[in-house]
Design an enzyme around this catalytic site. Sequence first.
Site, mmCIF file in Angstrom:
data_model
loop_
_atom_site.group_PDB
_atom_site.id
_atom_site.type_symbol
_atom_site.label_atom_id
_atom_site.label_comp_id
_atom_site.label_asym_id
_atom_site.label_seq_id
_atom_site.Cartn_x
_atom_site.Cartn_y
_atom_site.Cartn_z
ATOM 1 N N ARG A 28 0.819 -1.220 0.000
ATOM 2 C CA ARG A 28 0.000 0.000 0.000
ATOM 3 C C ARG A 28 0.852 1.268 0.000
ATOM 4 O O ARG A 28 0.506 2.265 -0.645
ATOM 5 C CB ARG A 28 -0.898 -0.006 1.238
ATOM 6 C CG ARG A 28 -1.839 1.188 1.361
ATOM 7 C CD ARG A 28 -2.357 1.313 2.779
ATOM 8 N NE ARG A 28 -1.261 1.601 3.716
ATOM 9 C CZ ARG A 28 -1.387 1.531 5.035
ATOM 10 N NH1 ARG A 28 -2.526 1.166 5.578
ATOM 11 N NH2 ARG A 28 -0.345 1.825 5.813
ATOM 12 N N ARG A 36 13.019 4.838 -0.060
ATOM 13 C CA ARG A 36 13.100 3.534 0.605
ATOM 14 C C ARG A 36 12.504 2.485 -0.325
ATOM 15 O O ARG A 36 11.461 2.735 -0.957
ATOM 16 C CB ARG A 36 12.334 3.568 1.936
ATOM 17 C CG ARG A 36 12.938 4.519 2.961
ATOM 18 C CD ARG A 36 12.190 4.488 4.270
ATOM 19 N NE ARG A 36 10.828 4.981 4.123
ATOM 20 C CZ ARG A 36 10.008 5.224 5.150
ATOM 21 N NH1 ARG A 36 10.405 4.986 6.382
ATOM 22 N NH2 ARG A 36 8.796 5.692 4.943
#
Length: 496
Positions: free
Chosen positions: A224, A234
């Site tokens: 998500r 990241r």
Amino acid sequence: MGYLELLLRPSELRAITQYKTWHQPLHARDPTTESPNRVRCYELLELTSRSFSAVIQELQPELREPVMLFYLVLRGLDTIEDDMTIPMEKKEPLLREFDGILEKKGWTFTENGPNEKDRQLLVEFDVVIEEFLAIKPNYQKVIKDITRKMGNGMADYAKNASHNINGVQTVADYDLYCHYVAGLVGEGLSRLFGTSGIEDPRYADLTDLSNSMGLFLQKTNIIRDFREDLDDKRRFWPKEIWSKYCTDLSEFADPANEAAALNCISEMTLDALRHATDCLLYLSGLRDQSVFNFCAIPQVMAISTLALVFRNRDVFHRNVKIRKGQACAMIMKAKNLRSVCDIFLEYTREIHRKNTPSDPNFLAISIACGKIEQWTETVFPSQKRLMLQKAEDARVRANELEAAGRNPDGGVSDATRMAIFVILFWVGVTVLMTGVATLFGARFDLAFKRIWEMKWPNAEELAANAAKVGKVVGSATETITRTATVVSETTVVREL
């Protein structure tokens, strides 16, 4: 969620209304009986996560404080690990020694970056330590052990240059990372449940199932949060998966690569689905209602989120979330294993409906969905599920009436409803016929006027009329008596 969207989804509006109106905690917390430090801990819990705060505060008092402190300790650890402004030479020893910090009264940390979301928790971490040292030693032992394992695992990843630059490489690395940040949370909670005696002590040894509970939640969140993580540089999606569809993870944000991006998210969903039946198996053994709610609610949220992100192009452009009305409906429903299975089936079937033969993962996803169907059908066969559903609906309705201050058995009967319907029907017919007659020229006003102007007899006239009637009745009775006498005499003469 906007008001207009709620109006377009009346079932979700109803769920929100019911939750706000009738939801009562199983074990209500009373802040007036708590120390100032404990009250502040719950305030910090509310600041870090409102969703987890709600379910934690409904646990039994025996478990409520240990679980609350366990969450705050790990959140503090995670806040240090996530903060990119802390130099590695400072961060690594903090992560590896955080379990020892739990015994240092008065310890606080003020060196987080100003934009770190949960910075305040570490600024006031001394209140957490005070409360931690006040709980039972067996709970302290579990929390310290999990903190030590998680801190070392986070430190290993934090100092891994390849991971920091290139992200997660293999599916095995992905599982290990999720184990450190979420699987250990599940393991720690299971040990707390078993240690408390509220759940079967054997839960403390269910490490594989506990790990799956954490991995299912964490993997769903990683899918998500693709856009947010990409913006923060990241990379948690394993290269072993995404490299099949593109040369760089950032390419998925380009609409030109949408087909490849959707196929990749399908494989990520497939990887998460392999933990679903383990989660259901774990839930099937819980016996305390508050513990079941605490464990089940995040899992049903995860399966619904997984269905939402599956082959959803919006994941690559913004953060997507399930609607608040959906969440309230699931919270109200997920009270037992059968209802949780129904929710899993509902969203598994949604994934299956969105699955497409053009996806290279089509067959594998169909099989994964089929395994969940098979598990639930084995535990709750369809016919039995229907009977249980009716019984559960009746029980829920009775609880709703009771919460609203009404007697569950004091509702309107079918006979009363039918009588009311018949009366209203004939009233309606009367009004309709009167209206039609008026339309065709009937003068009801004249009829009512004549009735009103009629000369009604007074009491004296009614008494006089009654006397006349009495005389007439008496005369008729005398005549009948004489006639009967004559007939009798005539009969006697004939016989002679």
